[in-house]
Design an enzyme around this catalytic site. Structure first.
Site, PDB file in Angstrom:
ATOM      1  CB  SER A  49      44.483  77.533  51.423  1.00 29.87           C
ATOM      2  OG  SER A  49      44.364  76.908  52.730  1.00 29.87           O
ATOM      3  NE  ARG A  80      39.528  31.661  25.908  1.00 31.14           N
ATOM      4  CZ  ARG A  80      38.056  31.395  25.498  1.00 31.14           C
ATOM      5  NH1 ARG A  80      38.045  30.440  24.796  1.00 31.14           N
ATOM      6  NH2 ARG A  80      37.241  32.079  26.087  1.00 31.14           N
TER       7      ARG A  80
END
Length: 437
Positions: A262, A301
């Protein structure tokens, strides 16, 4: 994995398609054999300006169109005749999808390798701790005892199934995309199917029943599997992070200088690896959802839905690959505190073994009566802050049915592990069977 899906990887996949197409069409006799060498020589990604291609995509609409133009110009500068046969009969999506499949084949090789290494590491840990008792936890509360090996075997089983799934989907996923403008290969006439067969052979891909320009289930199946892998790795990370909690303190990520610290609290040992696994598992579903949402593509498509896949699938591959790397850095060096596990088993002062006593009594006084009797003893133990063993031993109704020795055995976690060791053995056997296939 990032190299596979880099700009270079994407461009080379499409160029590999174009080179293979020229070879296939020469085999069929559509183009002269003399055109193959000039086309192949130009199909090297390092020959192209990626920045220029990226800018051209903005107006072209996809990456294949400017690449094919650049390919044609390069070939024409060396052999004008060969340039006539570049990309013959194909469409841009053929190059992009088939190139993507070639990338996915490399991605799968990486995934198979890492999943295999992770499975080996999990198998080793499961075997080593097959008999290490610990608290089972249901709804985040202490339940009956299990073993650490059984918990790890659960992680292993999921990875083994994912390896099986990956092998099963490869024939469906690794297939050619080649249909031309609308999927019919009309530009190649009667020789279209022969070219498709030859092209599939050149690329060592399966030839599908027909082009799949707007049938995206193959890619979505793979994406879904990636989501499953991410979820299982997230489960591993979640369990590990909970076992690392100060209140549990049973299993820890491997320690290393500066890992998990930390910025303000010197004592902290954070589960940073587990955080990566949980984070990946949280992000993956959104990416899978994008692929699912892109499935209803219109007609032959698609507009927009196809485009939505382009970044999502590579990102998912890289995300899962990164999570696998993190898991591989964690599992082999897990630090286990077996003494803390035993202490935690007694944290509730025998209550986690109340079921064992209840079942033993049920054989003598009936299920309902046994359950009620043990339940009352548990409430008394909690109220008085006493150990369940002391309360049971002092209860005349219990003492009339169970001796002191029987009570001691029933309240020993080592004697209430059920089939835990067998489950480990079965998971190891499944792993071994798949590995030897």
């Amino acid at each position: 994995m990032r190299a596979v899906f880099s700009d270079r990887g994407r461009v080379q996949g499409m160029l590999d398609f174009e080179a293979a197409l020229a070879r296939a069409e020469a085999r069929v006799g559509i183009i002269p054999a003399s055109a193959m060498a000039p086309i192949a020589a130009a199909c090297r990604a390092e020959l192209y300006d990626f920045d220029a291609l990226a800018q051209a995509i903005c107006s072209a609409g996809n990456s294949a169109i400017p690449l094919v133009k650049a390919l044609g110009k390069r070939i024409a500068a060396e052999d004008a005749e060969a340039e006539r046969y570049v990309h013959l009969g194909a469409t841009s999506q053929d190059a992009m999808d088939s190139g993507l499949v070639l990338q996915l084949r490399m991605a799968i090789e990486l995934l198979e390798r890492d999943l295999g290494h992770l499975a080996d590491a999990l198998a080793a840990q499961a075997g080593a701790h097959a008999g290490t008792p610990m608290v089972g936890r249901t709804w985040l509360q202490h339940a009956t005892p299990v073993t650490l090996g059984m918990k790890i075997a659960g992680w292993l089983g999921a990875i083994t199934r994912h390896r099986q799934r990956l092998g099963e989907l490869k024939p469906r996923l690794l297939c050619l995309q080649f249909g031309g403008a609308s999927g019919s290969l009309a530009a190649l006439g009667e020789q279209g199917f022969a070219v498709a067969e030859a092209l599939a052979e050149e690329l060592k891909l399966h030839l599908p029943e027909q082009p799949w320009h707007t049938q995206r289930d193959r890619l979505v199946e793979f994406a879904s599997l990636l989501g499953l892998i991410a979820g299982s790795l997230g489960k591993l990370g979640r369990d590990l992070s909970l076992l690392m909690q100060t209140e549990a303190g049973e299993v820890f990520e491997p320690s290393a200088p500066g890992k998990g610290g930390s910025s303000t609290m010197p004592h902290k040992r954070n589960p940073v690896g587990a955080a990566v696994l949980i984070g990946a598992a949280t992000r993956a579903p959104g990416l899978v959802a994008t692929l699912l949402a892109a499935m209803p593509q219109e007609h032959e498509r698609s507009l927009g839905l196809w485009h939505a896949e382009w970044e999502s699938l590579p990102e998912l591959c890289c995300l899962v690959s990164g999570a696998l790397q993190q898991a591989l850095s964690l599992v082999p060096g897990l630090e286990v505190d077996a003494e803390r596990m035993l202490a935690n088993l007694d944290l509730t002062r025998g209550l986690v073994l109340a079921e064992a006593v209840s079942i033993a009594l049920a054989q003598r006084i009936g299920r309902d009566a046994a359950h009620h009797l043990v339940e009352q003893c548990c409430k008394q133990a909690v109220k008085e802050g006493a150990h369940l063993r002391a309360v049971l031993g002092a209860n005349a109704d219990v003492a009339a049915q169970l001796s002191a020795g029987e009570l001691d055995r029933l309240l020993d976690p080592a004697h209430y592990l059920g089939q835990a060791r067998r489950w480990v053995e079965r998971a190891l056997a499944e792993h071994q069977t798949f590995t030897l296939r």
